[in-house]
Design an enzyme around this catalytic site. Structure first.
Site, PDB file in Angstrom:
ATOM      1  N   HIS A 117       0.812  -1.217   0.000  1.00  0.00           N
ATOM      2  CA  HIS A 117       0.000   0.000   0.000  1.00  0.00           C
ATOM      3  C   HIS A 117       0.845   1.267   0.000  1.00  0.00           C
ATOM      4  CE1 HIS A 117      -3.747  -2.101   1.943  1.00  0.00           C
ATOM      5  NE2 HIS A 117      -3.500  -2.495   0.726  1.00  0.00           N
ATOM      6  N   GLU A 140      -5.000   4.234   1.887  1.00  0.00           N
ATOM      7  CA  GLU A 140      -6.094   4.134   2.856  1.00  0.00           C
ATOM      8  C   GLU A 140      -6.082   5.277   3.863  1.00  0.00           C
ATOM      9  OE1 GLU A 140      -6.009   0.170   4.427  1.00  0.00           O
ATOM     10  OE2 GLU A 140      -6.323  -0.719   2.461  1.00  0.00           O
ATOM     11  N   ASP A 147      -1.905  -5.507  10.197  1.00  0.00           N
ATOM     12  CA  ASP A 147      -2.130  -6.403   9.063  1.00  0.00           C
ATOM     13  C   ASP A 147      -0.779  -6.560   8.394  1.00  0.00           C
ATOM     14  OD1 ASP A 147      -2.701  -7.767   6.776  1.00  0.00           O
ATOM     15  OD2 ASP A 147      -3.902  -6.198   5.844  1.00  0.00           O
ATOM     16  N   LYS A 167     -14.587  -9.607   3.573  1.00  0.00           N
ATOM     17  CA  LYS A 167     -14.572  -8.652   2.457  1.00  0.00           C
ATOM     18  C   LYS A 167     -15.582  -9.137   1.428  1.00  0.00           C
ATOM     19  CE  LYS A 167      -9.691  -7.281   2.729  1.00  0.00           C
ATOM     20  NZ  LYS A 167      -8.333  -7.619   2.236  1.00  0.00           N
ATOM     21  N   SER A 205      -8.430  -1.596  -0.524  1.00  0.00           N
ATOM     22  CA  SER A 205      -7.607  -0.389  -0.708  1.00  0.00           C
ATOM     23  C   SER A 205      -8.118   0.473  -1.859  1.00  0.00           C
ATOM     24  CB  SER A 205      -6.139  -0.755  -0.889  1.00  0.00           C
ATOM     25  OG  SER A 205      -6.009  -1.805  -1.805  1.00  0.00           O
ATOM     26  N   LYS A 249     -12.657  -2.421   9.759  1.00  0.00           N
ATOM     27  CA  LYS A 249     -11.508  -1.601   9.365  1.00  0.00           C
ATOM     28  C   LYS A 249     -11.838  -1.002   8.006  1.00  0.00           C
ATOM     29  CE  LYS A 249      -8.261  -4.720   7.041  1.00  0.00           C
ATOM     30  NZ  LYS A 249      -6.831  -4.996   6.865  1.00  0.00           N
TER      31      LYS A 249
END
EC number: 4.2.1.11
Length: 434
Positions: A158, A210, A245, A343, A373, A394
């Site tokens: 990320h 994020e 994570d 998810k 993301s 989250k």
């Protein structure tokens, strides 16, 4: 009330990549849903259909998935005259139409777009809020506001820094309600910004996908140190725990782990699963780390099982389980973890998401609902987490509108519930559900 029209289109997500949006019409009006997309994706996820035409959006177009909704799914679904409250029937019909194990014919992004829109239409048909409709679908009398897990330091896939572990999160479990949890999270976030600026300079506070900061640090405990300082400066050491994570599949090489995977390759620095497990144990000892997601590779079952047996914290499966009931069952049998990351786009329909959640909960696991993301302004997962009573969500830092869209919706839900609002707080792993 049945569906009168379905129209899908290509829109852009928060990373500037195309994704699918679906408008579904009934006599009650138009219901719109948009599908998110991940950067670090598990190999066992349902297939997200991309066009692969390199001359357009670098191959990431979603015209094929959009066409599948408009040309293959829409007419057949409308013809069936299903009531929009029959979520399960509609989802199963689409799965049968697709006919593949991993939704590779139409794409999970096509099926999910319709499934989410149907769910919103179903709530309107019943004249109830979306979270209430979802609670009904899951068989819950109660609804529960979750504890947010704010991803405030970004690394891994990320971020452009050298940090191997993907997310460092704060969970204000000591807050008395969701509004207070938001305030605590935001205040720590602003303190963290100042701490990073003072230590690494102003350009170190640029934000990642994020909304978290991505300072150019290499050592993972340095990120934990920054969090600890910011939490203390904000005045909340007794109200916040830390979650991580790791997304370890991203740096798993030849049966070992490379904690400097963004540098030129050097097998001499790789460490074993046992060594990585010991590193986590040192984090748990030195900091209030109470939740670790994807600590090992998605197929390194032995390392997962050994670690989960050795610690009493929350161990979350994401790439390991990919919201897939078959993988969850396997993880339950192997005692590989004790919490599911949910998810919706990993499995690709509302019905299967609820099923995955119930399977995890019935085996004594916790469940954390998650964004991706690559997000949109769609707020579906805010209602989902309340209706499924999972107690934790989250969806990024308190920064960037596609993240705040979900948190703000949760604040609205808490306000609407008034005196009936229950906040998971310290029971975030196992909220008391009726």
């Amino acid at each position: 009330m049945s569906i009168t029209k379905i129209h899908a289109r290509e829109i852009l997500d928060s990373r500037g990549n195309p994704t699918v949006e679906v408008d579904l019409y009934t006599a009650k009006g138009r219901f719109r849903a948009a599908v998110p997309s991940g950067a670090s994706t598990g190999v066992h996820e349902a297939l997200e259909l991309r066009d692969g035409d390199k001359s357009r959006y670098l191959g990431k177009g979603t015209v094929k998935a959009v066409d599948h909704v408009n040309k293959d799914i829409a007419a057949k679904l409308i013809e069936k005259k299903f009531s929009v409250v029959d979520q399960e029937k509609i989802d199963h019909f689409m799965l049968e139409l697709d006919g593949t194990e991993n939704k590779s014919k139409f794409g999970a992004n096509a099926i999910l777009g319709v499934s989410l829109a149907v769910c919103k239409a179903g709530a309107a048909e019943k004249g109830v809020p979306l979270y209430r409709h979802i609670a009904d679908l899951a068989g819950h009398k109660d609804v529960i506001l979750p504890c947010p897990a704010f991803n405030v330091i970004n690394g891994g896939s990320h971020a452009g820094n050298k940090l191997a572990m993907q997310e460092f999160m704060i969970l204000p479990i000591g807050a008395s309600n969701f509004h207070e949890a938001m305030r605590i999270g935001a205040e720590v976030y602003h303190n963290l910004k100042n701490v990073i600026k003072a230590k690494y300079g102003k350009d170190a506070t640029n934000v990642g996908d994020e909304g978290g900061f991505a300072p150019n640090i290499l050592e993972n405990n340095e990120a934990l140190e920054l969090l600890k300082t910011a939490i203390e400066k904000a005045g909340y050491p007794d109200k916040i725990i830390i979650g991580m994570d790791v997304a370890a599949s991203e740096f798993y090489k030849a049966g070992k782990y490379d904690l400097d995977f963004k540098s030129p390759d050097d097998p001499a620095r790789y460490i074993t699963g046992d060594q990585l497990g010991d590193l986590y144990k040192s984090f748990i000892k030195g900091y209030p780390v109470q939740s670790i997601e994807d600590p090992f590779d998605q197929d390194d079952w032995a390392a997962w099982t050994k670690f989960t047996a050795a610690v009493d914290i929350q161990v979350v499966g994401d790439d390991l389980t990919v919201t897939n009931p078959k993988r969850i069952q396997q993880a339950v049998e192997k005692k590989a973890c004790n919490c599911l990351l949910l998810k919706v786009n990993q499995i690709g329909s509302v019905t299967e998401s609820i099923k995955a959640c119930k399977l995890a909960q019935s085996n004594g696991w916790g469940v954390m609902v998650s964004h991706r993301s690559g997000e949109t302004e769609d707020t579906f997962i805010a209602d989902l987490v309340v209706g499924l009573c999972t107690g934790q969500i989250k969806t990024g830092a308190p920064c960037r509108s596609e993240r705040l869209a979900k948190y703000n919706q949760l604040m609205r839900i808490e306000e609407e519930l008034g005196a009936k609002a229950k906040f998971a707080g310290k029971d975030y792993r196992h909220p008391k559900i009726n």
